[in-house]
Write an enzyme that holds these catalytic residues in place. Structure first.
Site, PDB file in Angstrom:
ATOM      1  N   SER A  15       0.798  -1.225   0.000  1.00  0.00           N
ATOM      2  CA  SER A  15       0.000   0.000   0.000  1.00  0.00           C
ATOM      3  C   SER A  15       0.836   1.283   0.000  1.00  0.00           C
ATOM      4  CB  SER A  15      -0.962  -0.003   1.191  1.00  0.00           C
ATOM      5  OG  SER A  15      -1.961  -0.979   1.018  1.00  0.00           O
ATOM      6  N   THR A  59      -7.189  -2.820   7.421  1.00  0.00           N
ATOM      7  CA  THR A  59      -7.103  -4.191   6.929  1.00  0.00           C
ATOM      8  C   THR A  59      -7.262  -5.175   8.081  1.00  0.00           C
ATOM      9  OG1 THR A  59      -5.843  -5.683   5.499  1.00  0.00           O
ATOM     10  CG2 THR A  59      -4.574  -4.369   7.065  1.00  0.00           C
ATOM     11  N   LYS A  63     -11.592  -4.564  10.125  1.00  0.00           N
ATOM     12  CA  LYS A  63     -12.537  -3.955   9.191  1.00  0.00           C
ATOM     13  C   LYS A  63     -13.938  -3.792   9.772  1.00  0.00           C
ATOM     14  CE  LYS A  63     -10.185  -5.188   4.904  1.00  0.00           C
ATOM     15  NZ  LYS A  63     -10.352  -5.697   3.528  1.00  0.00           N
ATOM     16  N   ASN A  84     -13.000  -0.322   5.046  1.00  0.00           N
ATOM     17  CA  ASN A  84     -11.567  -0.400   4.753  1.00  0.00           C
ATOM     18  C   ASN A  84     -10.962   0.971   4.479  1.00  0.00           C
ATOM     19  OD1 ASN A  84     -12.432   0.111   2.059  1.00  0.00           O
ATOM     20  ND2 ASN A  84     -10.667  -1.012   1.272  1.00  0.00           N
ATOM     21  N   GLY A 123     -13.851 -18.296   2.698  1.00  0.00           N
ATOM     22  CA  GLY A 123     -13.536 -17.342   3.755  1.00  0.00           C
ATOM     23  C   GLY A 123     -14.738 -16.502   4.134  1.00  0.00           C
ATOM     24  N   GLY A 125     -14.302 -13.424   6.301  1.00  0.00           N
ATOM     25  CA  GLY A 125     -13.803 -12.237   6.990  1.00  0.00           C
ATOM     26  C   GLY A 125     -14.351 -10.968   6.365  1.00  0.00           C
ATOM     27  N   GLY A 126     -13.710  -9.824   6.699  1.00  0.00           N
ATOM     28  CA  GLY A 126     -14.171  -8.540   6.195  1.00  0.00           C
ATOM     29  C   GLY A 126     -14.123  -8.430   4.687  1.00  0.00           C
ATOM     30  N   TYR A 215      -2.004 -11.241  -3.145  1.00  0.00           N
ATOM     31  CA  TYR A 215      -1.141 -10.681  -4.200  1.00  0.00           C
ATOM     32  C   TYR A 215       0.337 -10.975  -3.976  1.00  0.00           C
ATOM     33  CZ  TYR A 215      -0.485  -6.893  -0.791  1.00  0.00           C
ATOM     34  OH  TYR A 215      -0.205  -6.176   0.352  1.00  0.00           O
ATOM     35  N   GLY A 234      -4.756 -10.767  -6.394  1.00  0.00           N
ATOM     36  CA  GLY A 234      -5.330  -9.627  -5.696  1.00  0.00           C
ATOM     37  C   GLY A 234      -4.659  -8.296  -5.972  1.00  0.00           C
TER      38      GLY A 234
END
Length: 286
Positions: A15, A59, A63, A84, A123, A125-126, A215, A234
Site C-alpha cells: 500500500s 485491513t 474492518k 476499509n 472465507g 472475513g471482512g 497478491y 489480488g
C-alpha cells in the site's frame, strides 16, 4: 495529506508504494505509513489517529472493529458491514468500503459475468463481505460461502449471508462441486506460507474463473492449479481499491490511465521483490 494503513500485521503490504505513486503522478504532497496495531491498543490508537490524520485504510482484522469509532458510514459499507477506508473531514469521521469497487473491477477484468451463475467464496472475513455483496448485486444465481468450520461462523456473518440467500458450506462439499467462479478470500497461500492452496488442484481445475485476493506471491498455488481458467490475483483489486480510497480523500476522480500505469508498475515491483527474496534465500542456503 497524512494517510496510512492500520492492521495487525503489515510487514509485506504494498500500500505505501501504491499511494506514493498516486502522489507522484498527481503532484500531491502526502505521506502514507504502515501503522500496525495490537488489538489491545486499538481503541486508544485509533482515537489518536482520528485526531492527527486526514484518513487511513483498514485491513485484517479490524474492518468491522473500526465501525464504532466513526460518525457516518457510507451506504455500501453499512450494507457490507465492513470498513476499509476512513476519511476525516471537518472534525467528522466517515467510513467507506472500497474493496467492493476493487472486486467489481476485477470481475470486469477477467470478463466474469456472474448473473445466474453458481459461485463459491472461500472465507468469511471482512474482505469476503465485500465480495459477497458485489456478487449478490450482480445477480449471481447461487453464492456458496466455504468455511472450515461452518458451525463456528460468527452470528453477524451468518445473518449477513442469510439476508443474501447465501449458503455456508464446508470444504468437503466444495471438493465435490464445480461452478463458474471460485474466489479465495482466505490467507491460505500467502507469503511466507506460499505453496499451499485452500483446495486440491482437481477442484481448482473445475472452474471457468478464479480470483485469489492474495497478491504475494503473484501466482499462488490456487491460481497455478487453475490452468484453464480466466484468473486474477489480488494485485489489481488492491490497486483499484487504493485508487478509489484516494478519490474519496481527494474529493475528485483519478484518470483511468493513471490507475492502469500504477497496476503495471506494481507488477514490476512485485516481480523485483520476488527475485530479491529468492536471491536472499539462495544466499542463506549457501
Amino acid at each position: 495529506m497524512k494517510l496510512g494503513l492500520i492492521g495487525e500485521k503489515l510487514g509485506h503490504s504494498l500500500s505505501p508504494e501504491i499511494h506514493q505513486k498516486i502522489f507522484e503522478k498527481l503532484g500531491i504532497c502526502g505521506t502514507y505509513n504502515l501503522l500496525p496495531i495490537a488489538r489491545m491498543n486499538l481503541k486508544d490508537t485509533v482515537e489518536t489517529l482520528l485526531e492527527s490524520m486526514d484518513g487511513f485504510n483498514v485491513t485484517i482484522p479490524y474492518k468491522t472493529d473500526i465501525m464504532p469509532f466513526l460518525d457516518e458510514i457510507s451506504p455500501e459499507a453499512r450494507t457490507i458491514g465492513a470498513i476499509n477506508t476512513v476519511a476525516v473531514r471537518d472534525g467528522k469521521r466517515y467510513g467507506y468500503n472500497t474493496d467492493y469497487d476493487g472486486f467489481a473491477r476485477t470481475l470486469d477484468k477477467i470478463a466474469a459475468d456472474v448473473k445466474g451463475e453458481k459461485v463459491f467464496v472461500m472465507g468469511h472475513g471482512g474482505a469476503s463481505r465485500a465480495v459477497v455483496q458485489c456478487l449478490h448485486d450482480r445477480g449471481a444465481g447461487a453464492i456458496l460461502i466455504v468455511s472450515r468450520c461452518p458451525e463456528a461462523v460468527d452470528e453477524s456473518f451468518q445473518e449477513f449471508a442469510e439476508k443474501r440467500d447465501c449458503l455456508i458450506i464446508d470444504y468437503s462439499i466444495l471438493n465435490q462441486e464445480d461452478g463458474y467462479l471460485l474466489v479465495n478470500a482466505t490467507p491460505v497461500g500467502m507469503y511466507p506460507k506460499a505453496g499451499f492452496s485452500p483446495v486440491p488442484a482437481e477442484v481448482a481445475e473445475c472452474f471457468d474463473k478464479v480470483i485469489d485476493l492474495i497478491y504475494n506471491p503473484s501466482e499462488t498455488k490456487l491460481l497455478s492449479d487453475a490452468m484453464n481458467a480466466d484468473k486474477s490475483n489480488g494485485l489489481y483489486m488492491l490497486v483499484m481499491q487504493a485508487v478509489r480510497a484516494e478519490e474519496i480523500w481527494l474529493g475528485h476522480d483519478i484518470p483511468e490511465f493513471v490507475a492502469m500505469e500504477i497496476v503495471e508498475e506494481m507488477k514490476q515491483l512485485q516481480e523485483e521483490r520476488v527475485e530479491a527474496e529468492r536471491a536472499k534465500e539462495k544466499k542463506a542456503g549457501l
